[in-house]
Design a protein around this motif. Structure first.
Motif, short mmCIF file in Angstrom:
data_model
loop_
_atom_site.label_atom_id
_atom_site.label_comp_id
_atom_site.label_asym_id
_atom_site.label_seq_id
_atom_site.Cartn_x
_atom_site.Cartn_y
_atom_site.Cartn_z
N ASP A 202 29.61 -54.81 -1.43
CA ASP A 202 29.14 -53.99 -0.33
C ASP A 202 28.85 -52.59 -0.92
O ASP A 202 29.06 -52.31 -1.90
N VAL A 203 28.22 -51.80 -0.12
CA VAL A 203 27.99 -50.30 -0.43
C VAL A 203 28.71 -49.56 0.36
O VAL A 203 28.93 -49.53 1.42
N ASN A 204 29.56 -48.87 -0.47
CA ASN A 204 30.36 -47.85 0.02
C ASN A 204 30.24 -46.44 -0.14
O ASN A 204 29.37 -46.07 -1.09
N LEU A 205 30.24 -45.86 0.91
CA LEU A 205 29.91 -44.22 1.23
C LEU A 205 31.05 -43.40 0.77
O LEU A 205 32.15 -43.43 1.46
N ASN A 206 31.04 -42.52 0.00
CA ASN A 206 32.10 -41.76 -0.68
C ASN A 206 32.08 -40.39 0.42
O ASN A 206 31.24 -39.47 0.40
N CYS A 207 33.06 -40.36 1.10
CA CYS A 207 33.55 -39.30 2.13
C CYS A 207 34.73 -38.56 1.65
O CYS A 207 35.49 -38.06 2.76
N GLY A 208 35.20 -38.63 0.53
CA GLY A 208 36.44 -38.11 0.21
C GLY A 208 36.44 -37.23 -1.13
O GLY A 208 37.43 -36.62 -1.29
N CYS A 209 34.97 -37.30 -2.14
CA CYS A 209 35.31 -36.49 -3.23
C CYS A 209 35.52 -35.10 -2.88
O CYS A 209 34.65 -34.24 -2.15
N PRO A 210 36.50 -34.48 -3.64
CA PRO A 210 37.01 -33.01 -3.26
C PRO A 210 36.22 -31.95 -4.23
O PRO A 210 36.66 -30.65 -3.96
N ILE A 211 35.64 -32.43 -5.28
CA ILE A 211 35.10 -31.37 -5.96
C ILE A 211 34.03 -30.39 -5.56
O ILE A 211 33.37 -30.75 -4.77
N ASP A 212 34.24 -29.23 -6.12
CA ASP A 212 33.33 -28.25 -5.65
C ASP A 212 31.62 -28.47 -5.52
O ASP A 212 31.01 -28.35 -4.51
N LEU A 213 31.46 -29.23 -6.59
CA LEU A 213 30.10 -29.46 -6.75
C LEU A 213 29.39 -30.38 -5.72
O LEU A 213 28.32 -29.98 -5.30
N ILE A 214 30.28 -31.32 -5.50
CA ILE A 214 29.66 -32.30 -4.40
C ILE A 214 30.14 -31.72 -2.93
O ILE A 214 29.05 -31.89 -2.16
N TYR A 215 31.02 -31.09 -2.90
CA TYR A 215 31.44 -30.29 -1.60
C TYR A 215 30.45 -29.66 -1.03
O TYR A 215 30.03 -29.60 0.00
N ARG A 216 30.15 -28.64 -1.98
CA ARG A 216 29.25 -27.57 -1.60
C ARG A 216 27.73 -28.05 -1.36
O ARG A 216 27.16 -27.56 -0.39
N SER A 217 27.55 -29.31 -1.89
CA SER A 217 26.15 -29.90 -1.49
C SER A 217 26.03 -30.58 -0.15
O SER A 217 25.07 -30.83 0.23
N GLY A 218 27.00 -30.44 0.49
CA GLY A 218 27.52 -31.29 1.68
C GLY A 218 27.52 -32.75 1.71
O GLY A 218 27.56 -33.47 2.58
N ALA A 219 28.04 -33.31 0.39
CA ALA A 219 28.34 -34.60 0.25
C ALA A 219 29.77 -34.62 0.08
O ALA A 219 30.55 -33.80 0.34
#
Length: 645
Positions: A361-378
């Motif tokens: 399966d392909v899993n979409l990450n909607c939980g990563c809390p780190i700033d770099l990912i969060y601020r990019s909108g992911a």
């Protein structure tokens, strides 16, 4: 010890379910550990009932050490490193920012095309690398003692003449590298690779994505005419009928209708033992180790969608898996925009060499809390953009063919405003995901405080209620398969795992830090007992990781350096394990921190050391002396303290 707390039964055999007959590299360790014990919890009550001191792992008095002096720095691990990688949080947490890892360099650089002892270099005399075999071999440092672990495991060594154990598979008089064809034919291999031509096509933005080209205009129309707000409520509009007709007209242009989740390759996550996607330590060798201990499902490290589309070599190393992980291997991606997620999904499900056989399966990450990912909108930022998230999942589901799409979320971005229940209800209603994993913390919470399993249970009940209330007369609803619901957070023992699946409405539990600290947790789940692994058994586990690592990264100096680095990263978590045989109270809790303790023998004490120099010392038992260029800097400064003189 409180005799009423636990029941211990000593067994004559060790606690390892699988045995490895290859020669161990720990003969120099003279002090054998005690026989493994299976420790069974007498109380099977709720995880909320616990009489221990909050946050403290109680050690039996005979294993306690005197309190350290003021000059010694205590270790306070930051668990953002487990599932999320580094973070730019408070400096007082003591992280080593901007770590750099030196790479070993050969004195004489040998041509890669000739490393197998034959072959032809396409550059000929114009090649800038050495072609003289004898000159190259004489320039190498002395071979390491023993047999090449990779040759011994799979019958050949991909590093060829560059191997640091070259003497074990090279006939110098004949100038020939030895290959055991029988063993090679039955050995497992790595899959989900892309060839150089595919990589070049991606880099030139010429890789065909016909399904994405069809679905993206439709998703854009949903963005422009979205009739559902992020909170799930209907938005009033005077042009609703016209907008609905526009969407139907656009949908009618599709040549091929999308698969429903119920029509895709089925997932079976009922009581499956699942390893969470993990950053850095969740590499291929570690996943193989967890499979060896009994994990049913493993996931790649989180891969960023945009570098996947750009053909980044380092990013394409993340979806690579081993045949021992099939079936049951999923790829997790992170994306900030629908087109990134959709195109990356189509590329992954078509470019990998084994197609749907290599990706469950392909899993979409909607939980990563780190700033770099969060601020990019992911990552967890998508939790606040419900409509965009739904469009992403809808598009991924359309382009993935028979490969199902799954999603991993947190409770929400803020402690005061959990949003998972409403999102999960939309996931189930839309029918575009095959499984949902909920981590029982918010993005704001990170890894502080315990996971909220009551909220996980309430959200699981939402899924259950939706299925019970659906209209039996609705054919589309009736044909949809059940969406699997998986809980995640603070699972550190078989008791935690079974408590969750039996009392909290979930189909299974995804294990993250618990597996990093003790990978044999999957064995414990099967046995429903604690396995008190002896120090020698744990050392053999480390040897196994080193073997898998050398198969993956190579047995040349560069590969050994890589393997040593990731082995030290693994030891930075496994050193936190406190043997159940020296605990006063069970079950152990992942948030508990022990006072200073010593093991039942010197080896057990060494394996519990938080000093990174001891991790390097352990690595040298299997990988030989560290190269002078090797410089491992731990993530936490507290692991790099200087010894008291």
């Amino acid at each position: 010890m409180e005799s009423s707390s636990v029941i211990e039964t000593v067994e004559g055999t060790n606690g390892t379910a699988k045995k490895d007959n290859s020669p161990a590299s720990n003969e120099s360790i003279s002090n054998e550990g005690p026989a493994s014990k299976k420790v069974k919890l007498d109380d099977t009550g709720s995880r909320k009932v616990d009489s221990r001191d909050k946050g403290v792992a109680r050690i039996r008095p005979e294993f306690l050490l005197p309190k350290p002096s003021n000059t010694t720095v205590s270790v306070e691990p930051d668990d953002d490193d487990a599932e999320a990688g580094g973070t730019k949080r408070k400096k007082e947490r003591g992280q080593n920012k901007n770590r750099r890892f030196a790479k070993a360099r050969e004195t004489v650089k040998f041509c890669e095309a000739l490393k197998d002892g034959d072959g032809t270099c396409r550059f000929g005399k114009d090649c800038k690398f050495e072609h003289d075999v004898q000159k190259y071999i004489s320039s190498k440092p002395a071979d390491l003692e023993g047999t090449c672990p990779v040759f011994d495991a799979i019958g050949y060594c991909p590093s060829g003449l560059k191997c640091r154990w070259l003497h074990s598979h090279y006939l110098a008089e004949a100038g020939k590298v030895v290959v055991d064809e029988e063993k090679k034919g039955t050995a497992g291999r790595e899959i989900n690779r892309i060839d150089r031509d595919t990589q070049n096509t991606l880099q030139k933005k010429k890789f065909p994505v016909p399904k994405s080209d069809k679905i993206l205009p439709y998703l854009d129309s949903l963005k422009e005419h979205d009739m559902v707000a992020n909170d799930g409520s209907k938005q009033g509009t005077e042009t609703k009928d016209n907008e609905d007709q526009d969407k139907k007209d656009l949908a009618a242009t599709y040549v091929e209708p999308p698969f429903l989740a119920s029509e895709k390759k089925p997932l079976n996550l009922h009581h499956a033992k699942i390893l969470s996607p993990l950053t850095t330590v969740g590499n291929l060798p570690f996943r193989r180790l967890c499979r060896w201990f009994g994990a049913d499902v493993t996931y790649s490290e989180m891969a960023l969608a945009l570098p996947i589309l750009q053909g980044s070599k380092s990013e394409w190393a993340l979806p690579r898996s081993h045949t021992s992980e099939i079936p049951g291997f999923g790829v997790q991606i992170a994306a900030s925009k629908p087109w990134q997620a959709v195109k990356a999904t189509e590329v992954l499900t078509t470019a990998c060499d084994t197609g749907i056989g290599g990706i469950q399966d392909v899993n979409l990450n909607c939980g990563c809390p780190i700033d770099l990912i969060y601020r990019s909108g992911a990552g967890s930022a998508l939790l606040d953009s419900g409509s965009k998230l739904i469009r992403m999942l809808k598009g991924m589901n359309y382009v993935s063919g028979e490969v199902p799409v799954t999603v991993k979320i947190r409770m929400g971005t803020r402690d005061s405003h959990p949003s998972a229940k409403k999102l999960v209800a939309r996931f189930v209603t839309e029918g575009d995901v095959a499984a949902i994993t909920l981590h029982g913390r918010s993005r704001q919470q990170r890894y502080t405080r315990v996971a909220d399993w009551d909220y996980i249970s309430e959200t699981a009940q939402v899924v259950k209620d939706l299925y019970e209330a659906r209209d039996d007369k609705d054919k589309e609803q009736r044909e949809r398969r059940k969406v699997w619901f998986v809980g995640n957070g603070d699972c550190y023992s078989w008791h935690d795992w079974w408590d969750a699946v039996e009392n909290y409405n979930v189909d299974s539990v995804m294990i993250a830090r618990g597996a990093l600290i003790k990978p044999w947790i999957f064995e414990e789940i099967d046995a429903r007992q604690y396995l008190d692994k002896s120090a020698t058994e744990r050392l053999d586990m480390i040897r196994k990781f080193a073997q898998f690592g050398l198969e993956h990264w190579g047995t040349d100096e560069y590969g050994i350096n890589n393997c040593r680095r990731f082995l030290c990263e693994f030891l930075s978590f496994s050193c936190r394990y406190v043997p159940v045989g020296i605990l006063e109270v069970l079950p152990p809790k992942i948030q508990d921190r022990p006072p200073m303790w010593k093991g039942r023998n010197e080896l057990e004490t060494l394996l519990g050391s938080s000093d990174y120099r001891d991790w390097i010392k352990i690595s040298e038992m299997f990988l030989g002396p560290a190269h002078e260029s090797f410089d491992f800097k731990p993530k936490h400064k507290s692991n790099a303290y200087e010894a008291e003189g």
